[in-house]
Design a protein around this motif. Structure first.
Motif, mmCIF file in Angstrom:
data_model
loop_
_atom_site.group_PDB
_atom_site.id
_atom_site.type_symbol
_atom_site.label_atom_id
_atom_site.label_comp_id
_atom_site.label_asym_id
_atom_site.label_seq_id
_atom_site.Cartn_x
_atom_site.Cartn_y
_atom_site.Cartn_z
ATOM 1 N N SER A 1 0.832 -1.197 0.000
ATOM 2 C CA SER A 1 0.000 0.000 0.000
ATOM 3 C C SER A 1 0.871 1.254 0.000
ATOM 4 C CB SER A 1 -0.915 -0.010 1.227
ATOM 5 O OG SER A 1 -0.146 -0.088 2.410
ATOM 6 N N GLY A 2 0.275 2.339 -0.460
ATOM 7 C CA GLY A 2 0.986 3.613 -0.454
ATOM 8 C C GLY A 2 1.125 4.258 -1.818
ATOM 9 N N ARG A 3 0.852 3.505 -2.894
ATOM 10 C CA ARG A 3 0.920 4.095 -4.235
ATOM 11 C C ARG A 3 -0.381 4.858 -4.507
ATOM 12 N NH1 ARG A 3 4.619 0.602 -4.023
ATOM 13 N NH2 ARG A 3 6.516 0.718 -5.208
ATOM 14 N N SER A 4 -0.283 5.923 -5.270
ATOM 15 C CA SER A 4 -1.469 6.721 -5.586
ATOM 16 C C SER A 4 -2.356 5.974 -6.592
ATOM 17 C CB SER A 4 -1.057 8.073 -6.184
ATOM 18 O OG SER A 4 -0.517 7.887 -7.487
ATOM 19 N N LEU A 5 -3.605 6.376 -6.665
ATOM 20 C CA LEU A 5 -4.526 5.798 -7.643
ATOM 21 C C LEU A 5 -3.979 5.993 -9.050
ATOM 22 C CD1 LEU A 5 -7.177 4.479 -8.499
ATOM 23 C CD2 LEU A 5 -8.241 6.752 -8.366
ATOM 24 N N GLU A 6 -3.420 7.153 -9.320
ATOM 25 C CA GLU A 6 -2.848 7.430 -10.647
ATOM 26 C C GLU A 6 -1.713 6.459 -10.973
ATOM 27 O OE1 GLU A 6 -0.150 10.941 -11.732
ATOM 28 O OE2 GLU A 6 -2.143 11.573 -12.443
ATOM 29 N N GLN A 7 -0.853 6.183 -10.017
ATOM 30 C CA GLN A 7 0.247 5.238 -10.232
ATOM 31 C C GLN A 7 -0.288 3.833 -10.501
ATOM 32 O OE1 GLN A 7 2.250 6.172 -6.496
ATOM 33 N NE2 GLN A 7 4.075 6.813 -7.652
ATOM 34 N N ARG A 8 -1.303 3.418 -9.740
ATOM 35 C CA ARG A 8 -1.883 2.092 -9.930
ATOM 36 C C ARG A 8 -2.599 1.998 -11.280
ATOM 37 N NH1 ARG A 8 -3.805 3.323 -4.767
ATOM 38 N NH2 ARG A 8 -5.950 2.982 -5.421
ATOM 39 N N GLN A 9 -3.268 3.058 -11.698
ATOM 40 C CA GLN A 9 -3.925 3.062 -13.003
ATOM 41 C C GLN A 9 -2.910 2.988 -14.132
ATOM 42 O OE1 GLN A 9 -6.194 6.701 -12.492
ATOM 43 N NE2 GLN A 9 -8.107 5.550 -12.279
ATOM 44 N N GLN A 10 -1.817 3.725 -14.008
ATOM 45 C CA GLN A 10 -0.769 3.696 -15.028
ATOM 46 C C GLN A 10 -0.175 2.295 -15.125
ATOM 47 O OE1 GLN A 10 3.047 5.054 -13.975
ATOM 48 N NE2 GLN A 10 3.697 5.512 -16.073
ATOM 49 N N LEU A 11 0.091 1.667 -13.984
ATOM 50 C CA LEU A 11 0.640 0.320 -13.970
ATOM 51 C C LEU A 11 -0.323 -0.654 -14.642
ATOM 52 C CD1 LEU A 11 2.770 -1.741 -13.089
ATOM 53 C CD2 LEU A 11 1.624 -1.812 -10.843
ATOM 54 N N SER A 12 -1.582 -0.563 -14.308
ATOM 55 C CA SER A 12 -2.603 -1.434 -14.907
ATOM 56 C C SER A 12 -2.628 -1.278 -16.425
ATOM 57 C CB SER A 12 -3.967 -1.098 -14.311
ATOM 58 O OG SER A 12 -4.968 -1.895 -14.871
ATOM 59 N N HIS A 13 -2.586 -0.041 -16.882
ATOM 60 C CA HIS A 13 -2.600 0.238 -18.320
ATOM 61 C C HIS A 13 -1.361 -0.333 -19.008
ATOM 62 C CE1 HIS A 13 -3.368 2.366 -22.050
ATOM 63 N NE2 HIS A 13 -2.136 2.814 -22.009
ATOM 64 N N LEU A 14 -0.191 -0.159 -18.391
ATOM 65 C CA LEU A 14 1.052 -0.674 -18.981
ATOM 66 C C LEU A 14 1.046 -2.199 -19.060
ATOM 67 C CD1 LEU A 14 3.655 1.684 -17.271
ATOM 68 C CD2 LEU A 14 3.135 1.565 -19.727
ATOM 69 N N VAL A 15 0.563 -2.847 -18.016
ATOM 70 C CA VAL A 15 0.510 -4.312 -18.019
ATOM 71 C C VAL A 15 -0.480 -4.793 -19.080
ATOM 72 C CG1 VAL A 15 -0.100 -6.364 -16.688
ATOM 73 C CG2 VAL A 15 1.269 -4.558 -15.623
ATOM 74 N N LEU A 16 -1.640 -4.162 -19.156
ATOM 75 C CA LEU A 16 -2.622 -4.553 -20.173
ATOM 76 C C LEU A 16 -2.055 -4.377 -21.580
ATOM 77 C CD1 LEU A 16 -5.478 -5.585 -20.684
ATOM 78 C CD2 LEU A 16 -6.237 -3.205 -20.713
ATOM 79 N N GLU A 17 -1.386 -3.270 -21.801
ATOM 80 C CA GLU A 17 -0.744 -3.016 -23.090
ATOM 81 C C GLU A 17 0.281 -4.104 -23.426
ATOM 82 O OE1 GLU A 17 1.621 0.631 -23.735
ATOM 83 O OE2 GLU A 17 -0.339 1.576 -24.033
ATOM 84 N N SER A 18 1.040 -4.538 -22.426
ATOM 85 C CA SER A 18 2.065 -5.562 -22.656
ATOM 86 C C SER A 18 1.448 -6.899 -23.050
ATOM 87 C CB SER A 18 2.944 -5.728 -21.414
ATOM 88 O OG SER A 18 2.299 -6.478 -20.409
ATOM 89 N N LEU A 19 0.258 -7.189 -22.540
ATOM 90 C CA LEU A 19 -0.413 -8.444 -22.872
ATOM 91 C C LEU A 19 -0.942 -8.451 -24.302
ATOM 92 C CD1 LEU A 19 -2.496 -8.946 -19.613
ATOM 93 C CD2 LEU A 19 -0.293 -9.994 -20.190
ATOM 94 N N THR A 20 -1.397 -7.308 -24.750
ATOM 95 C CA THR A 20 -2.019 -7.237 -26.074
ATOM 96 C C THR A 20 -1.003 -7.146 -27.208
ATOM 97 O OG1 THR A 20 -2.328 -4.844 -25.870
ATOM 98 C CG2 THR A 20 -4.152 -6.253 -25.156
ATOM 99 N N GLN A 21 0.291 -7.130 -26.887
ATOM 100 C CA GLN A 21 1.320 -7.098 -27.932
ATOM 101 C C GLN A 21 1.387 -8.406 -28.714
ATOM 102 O OE1 GLN A 21 5.463 -7.173 -26.739
ATOM 103 N NE2 GLN A 21 4.901 -8.168 -24.817
ATOM 104 N N PHE A 22 0.895 -9.493 -28.105
ATOM 105 C CA PHE A 22 0.914 -10.788 -28.779
ATOM 106 C C PHE A 22 -0.241 -10.848 -29.771
ATOM 107 C CE2 PHE A 22 2.798 -11.337 -24.568
ATOM 108 C CZ PHE A 22 4.032 -11.849 -24.915
ATOM 109 N N SER A 23 0.006 -11.417 -30.920
ATOM 110 C CA SER A 23 -1.007 -11.470 -31.986
ATOM 111 C C SER A 23 -1.996 -12.602 -31.726
ATOM 112 C CB SER A 23 -0.335 -11.655 -33.347
ATOM 113 O OG SER A 23 0.507 -10.567 -33.617
ATOM 114 N N LEU A 24 -2.880 -12.377 -30.773
ATOM 115 C CA LEU A 24 -3.883 -13.375 -30.429
ATOM 116 C C LEU A 24 -5.275 -12.843 -30.742
ATOM 117 C CD1 LEU A 24 -2.506 -14.433 -26.940
ATOM 118 C CD2 LEU A 24 -2.313 -15.713 -29.071
ATOM 119 N N LYS A 25 -6.152 -13.736 -31.075
ATOM 120 C CA LYS A 25 -7.548 -13.379 -31.355
ATOM 121 C C LYS A 25 -8.443 -14.143 -30.397
ATOM 122 C CE LYS A 25 -6.502 -10.960 -35.011
ATOM 123 N NZ LYS A 25 -6.056 -9.653 -34.727
#
Length: 115
Positions: free
Chosen positions: A68-92
């Motif tokens: 605990s201790g990270r801001s909501l903005e930091q957690r949202q940015q992390l979530s977005h970056l992780v989601l982006e990293s998953l979608t780099q694979f060419s999956l349908k």
């Protein structure tokens, strides 16, 4: 810290090796600048049986547990970056999701036993 848990439908292992999922999530965590690479813990779990909306649909879900201790903005940015990293694979026909969970800093305990 953090603990990153990648859960995925076992049928995806033929298309993306589990180590690649872990590397993608690690890269996203490093890109967030919230963690040192040496502090990131990663693990994955394939699911043989799964049902989404009455169907056996492929999925990847990442849970990132951090102190605990990270801001909501930091957690949202992390979530977005992780989601982006998953979608780099060419999956349908795959559902991707990311959950950022906080571990209460005051009650978290850890020890490392060395030989």
């Amino acid at each position: 810290m953090p603990h990153c848990i990648v859960e995925y439908s076992q049928n995806l292992a033929q298309e993306v090796p589990p180590a690649d999922w872990l590397e993608a999530v690690k890269s996203a965590c490093v890109a967030s600048t919230l963690f040192a690479e040496t502090d990131i813990k990663l693990r994955s779990t394939p699911y043989k049986s799964f049902v989404t909306g009455g169907q056996e649909d492929a999925f990847v879900h990442v849970t990132v547990r951090l102190l605990s201790g990270r801001s909501l903005e930091q957690r949202q940015q992390l979530s977005h970056l992780v989601l982006e990293s998953l979608t780099q694979f060419s999956l349908k026909n795959v559902s991707f999701s990311v959950e950022i969970g906080e571990m209460e800093r005051e009650s978290y305990a850890k020890t490392v036993v060395l030989s």
